[in-house]
Design a protein around this motif. Sequence first.
Motif, short mmCIF file in Angstrom:
data_model
loop_
_atom_site.label_atom_id
_atom_site.label_comp_id
_atom_site.label_asym_id
_atom_site.label_seq_id
_atom_site.Cartn_x
_atom_site.Cartn_y
_atom_site.Cartn_z
N ASP A 26 -7.67 -5.77 8.94
CA ASP A 26 -7.18 -6.95 9.64
C ASP A 26 -8.31 -7.57 10.46
N ASP A 27 -7.98 -8.57 11.26
CA ASP A 27 -9.02 -9.27 12.02
C ASP A 27 -9.70 -8.37 13.04
N ALA A 28 -9.01 -7.29 13.43
CA ALA A 28 -9.58 -6.36 14.40
C ALA A 28 -10.37 -5.24 13.74
N GLY A 29 -10.42 -5.24 12.41
CA GLY A 29 -11.16 -4.22 11.68
C GLY A 29 -10.36 -2.99 11.36
N ASN A 30 -9.03 -3.03 11.56
CA ASN A 30 -8.18 -1.88 11.26
C ASN A 30 -7.70 -1.95 9.81
N GLU A 31 -7.67 -0.81 9.13
CA GLU A 31 -7.19 -0.77 7.76
C GLU A 31 -5.71 -1.15 7.71
N ILE A 32 -5.34 -1.98 6.73
CA ILE A 32 -3.95 -2.39 6.56
C ILE A 32 -3.51 -2.17 5.12
N PHE A 33 -2.19 -2.15 4.91
CA PHE A 33 -1.65 -2.04 3.56
C PHE A 33 -1.59 -3.44 2.96
N ALA A 34 -2.38 -3.67 1.93
CA ALA A 34 -2.43 -4.98 1.29
C ALA A 34 -2.77 -4.79 -0.18
N PRO A 35 -1.77 -4.80 -1.07
CA PRO A 35 -2.04 -4.62 -2.50
C PRO A 35 -3.04 -5.64 -3.00
N SER A 36 -3.92 -5.20 -3.89
CA SER A 36 -4.96 -6.08 -4.41
C SER A 36 -4.52 -6.82 -5.66
N PHE A 37 -3.27 -6.57 -6.09
CA PHE A 37 -2.73 -7.22 -7.28
C PHE A 37 -1.28 -7.57 -7.00
N SER A 38 -0.66 -8.34 -7.88
CA SER A 38 0.72 -8.76 -7.71
C SER A 38 1.63 -7.58 -7.37
N MET A 39 2.29 -7.65 -6.20
CA MET A 39 3.19 -6.58 -5.80
C MET A 39 4.39 -6.51 -6.73
N TRP A 40 4.82 -7.66 -7.23
CA TRP A 40 5.95 -7.70 -8.15
C TRP A 40 5.63 -6.85 -9.38
N THR A 41 4.45 -7.08 -9.96
CA THR A 41 4.05 -6.33 -11.15
C THR A 41 3.79 -4.87 -10.83
N THR A 42 3.20 -4.60 -9.67
CA THR A 42 2.91 -3.22 -9.28
C THR A 42 4.19 -2.40 -9.17
N ILE A 43 5.21 -2.96 -8.54
CA ILE A 43 6.50 -2.26 -8.44
C ILE A 43 7.06 -1.99 -9.82
N GLU A 44 6.99 -2.99 -10.68
CA GLU A 44 7.55 -2.86 -12.03
C GLU A 44 6.91 -1.70 -12.78
N GLU A 45 5.58 -1.66 -12.81
CA GLU A 45 4.92 -0.65 -13.63
C GLU A 45 4.92 0.73 -13.00
N CYS A 46 4.95 0.80 -11.67
CA CYS A 46 4.85 2.10 -11.01
C CYS A 46 6.18 2.83 -10.87
N LEU A 47 7.29 2.09 -10.82
CA LEU A 47 8.59 2.74 -10.65
C LEU A 47 9.36 2.90 -11.96
N ASN A 48 8.91 2.24 -13.01
CA ASN A 48 9.53 2.46 -14.31
C ASN A 48 9.07 3.81 -14.87
N PRO A 49 9.85 4.41 -15.77
CA PRO A 49 9.42 5.68 -16.38
C PRO A 49 8.12 5.51 -17.15
N PRO A 50 7.09 6.28 -16.83
CA PRO A 50 5.83 6.19 -17.58
C PRO A 50 6.01 6.63 -19.03
N VAL A 51 5.29 5.97 -19.92
CA VAL A 51 5.37 6.28 -21.34
C VAL A 51 4.11 7.04 -21.77
N ILE A 52 4.30 8.06 -22.58
CA ILE A 52 3.21 8.83 -23.19
C ILE A 52 3.41 8.77 -24.70
#
Length: 407
Positions: free
Chosen positions: A179-205
């Motif tokens: 953040d502006d004060a130099g503290n680490e923050i949670f901020a996804p570097s990619f679309s959060m919508w897509t991240t939720i979709e791929e990470c919470l769906n059952p992984p395929v092998i």
Amino acid sequence: MRILLVGAGGVGGAFTAIAARREFFEAVVIADYDEAKAQRAADALDDRFTAATIDASSAEAVTALCRENGITHVMNAVDPVFNMPIFHGAFAAGADYVDMAMSLSKPHPEKPYEQVGVMLGDEQFAVAEEWEAAGRLALVGMGVEPGLSDVFARYAADHLFSEIDELGTRDGANLVVTDDAGNEIFAPSFSMWTTIEECLNPPVIWEKDRGWFTTAPFSEPEVFNFPEGIGPVECVNVEHEEVLLMPRWVDAKRATFKYGLGDEFITILKVLNTLGLDRTEKVTVKGVEVSPRDVVAAVLPDPATVGPRMKGKTCAGLWVTGKGKDGAPRSTYLYHVVDNETVMADYGHQCVVWQTAINPVVALELIATGTWSGAGVLGPEAFDAVPFLDLLTAYGSPWGTKELEIA
């Protein structure tokens, strides 16, 4: 080549910044639901770029805009929930199509963590014969992951290995946002919508003797040591297109995808799931219908804006094991690393969206020159990898290989 770019967000903006330095196309129409955003992007570029408004949920709107502008190729740079309208709209307009993530999956109704339901890309592959009969190309999964890793799979099969045991996509980073004060923050570097979709769906092998099957989210953790100073990162199984694409064109015994999420990110995703905030179905809040997942995405920092406060590198790659061309055991990691400060200084876009965007630009240039050609619904593995990797390097973004210890 006249391109309709659907989406002026982080990846779309990076796409135009990269493409603007190339000469292979005649025009790019930047289309977004927010026309002001599209116009700002076009105004920052040369006169080959113009802006338009579009409803990406309407195939008819995509078709109409294509016809109005003489579009030959549709570049999809929005969340994959809009894939099918854009995909169908491009086909109806007689245009070719490129995306960076395939049509969405639906878990198996009774055994979601054992059996596949509707898989990623199933809706698109279901009409592959129609695209082929029409002589039209739909190049699907042509980002970085999927995309570049799939190119690596083709390259490994053709030039490095005589027999492949596993194609294991492994992604990791050491990115930090403050953040502006130099503290680490949670901020996804990619679309959060897509991240939720791929990470919470059952992984395929995928396994050659078993086909596609699923497992539980965040399963089979392993520590992978990423190159160029990133170091060890714990990676877990995540649903991703590579596992659905690679076995269609590359001979291997197994295909997996593991992503370095980190404990904090995994905890947040689990909490969102527990609270139902990962849902896409709309709920009524004080008389207003809204999707919980859309709310989560809206309250987090826009991935397109976090670049100036981000430091570190991101790595996308493919770990291939098997036998080399000499018949001896081989274990090789093919990778692409991007430093955030470097691309921010050169392009003004953060490294994750930039790394995603450069690959479809390279692919479109190969298509424009006729180096890549084909018809139907095809993944990156269906094409010769060498011209792609050579052109990626010529863009000033080289790839690398690292030999790993054989287990």
